[in-house]
Design a protein around this motif. Structure first.
Motif, PDB file in Angstrom:
ATOM      1  N   LEU A  35     142.956  26.129  16.653  1.00 47.08           N
ATOM      2  CA  LEU A  35     142.850  24.673  16.521  1.00 47.08           C
ATOM      3  C   LEU A  35     143.177  23.982  17.840  1.00 47.08           C
ATOM      4  O   LEU A  35     142.439  23.101  18.291  1.00 47.08           O
ATOM      5  N   LEU A  58     145.109  14.579  12.276  1.00 49.82           N
ATOM      6  CA  LEU A  58     144.169  15.693  12.179  1.00 49.82           C
ATOM      7  C   LEU A  58     143.929  15.874  10.689  1.00 49.82           C
ATOM      8  O   LEU A  58     144.876  16.082   9.934  1.00 49.82           O
ATOM      9  N   VAL A  62     141.028  19.916   8.234  1.00 42.53           N
ATOM     10  CA  VAL A  62     140.996  21.128   9.056  1.00 42.53           C
ATOM     11  C   VAL A  62     140.565  22.288   8.170  1.00 42.53           C
ATOM     12  O   VAL A  62     141.153  22.541   7.122  1.00 42.53           O
ATOM     13  N   PHE A 104     137.225  20.091  11.996  1.00 44.53           N
ATOM     14  CA  PHE A 104     138.318  19.152  11.735  1.00 44.53           C
ATOM     15  C   PHE A 104     137.906  17.747  12.147  1.00 44.53           C
ATOM     16  O   PHE A 104     136.955  17.553  12.902  1.00 44.53           O
TER      17      PHE A 104
END
Length: 128
Positions: A35, A56, A59, A109
């Motif tokens: 990530l 975020l 994801v 994401f």
């Protein structure tokens, strides 16, 4: 190195013998490291002057990443607006997907962040 950065010593990320006995047959790169690598790839083109990351979301790890894989990122700006609480700042939402050398999607994401509305002010103040 990835396990040191993520503080994740799980044997799937650290032990070649253990990992060779799993369905993957080899060590996996930790999802948190993946990530961060993919998000980092996008910074220069989307958010180099970010004031702050806000979120975020969504994801999703689609397929494993292995030591030695090459990662690429593709980002689409989903929305942008002026901040109501921070004058001179905008809020941008981007949708990013990470791909390996075989063009297989490994990660997706959504990221939301503050950016200055006048980047020249930041450039003048920071020589960035």
């Amino acid at each position: 190195m990835g396990t040191a950065l993520s503080n994740n010593p799980a044997p799937i990320h650290t032990d070649a013998h253990y990992s060779s006995q799993t369905q993957w047959g080899q060590i996996l790169v930790c999802g948190g490291v993946t990530l961060n690598l993919v998000a980092g790839i996008t910074v220069r083109s989307t958010s180099g002057m970010t004031v702050a990351n806000l979120a975020l979301d969504e994801v999703r790890f689609k397929t494993p990443v292995f030591v030695g894989d090459t990662l690429y990122a593709q980002t689409e700006v989903v929305s942008g607006r002026l901040s109501e609480s921070r004058p001179g700042t905008g809020i941008v939402v981007c949708r990013t997907s990470g791909h390996n050398q075989a063009s297989t999607t490994v990660l997706t994401f959504t990221r939301t962040f503050f950016i200055p509305t006048n980047p020249n002010t930041v450039r003048d103040a920071t020589n960035y």
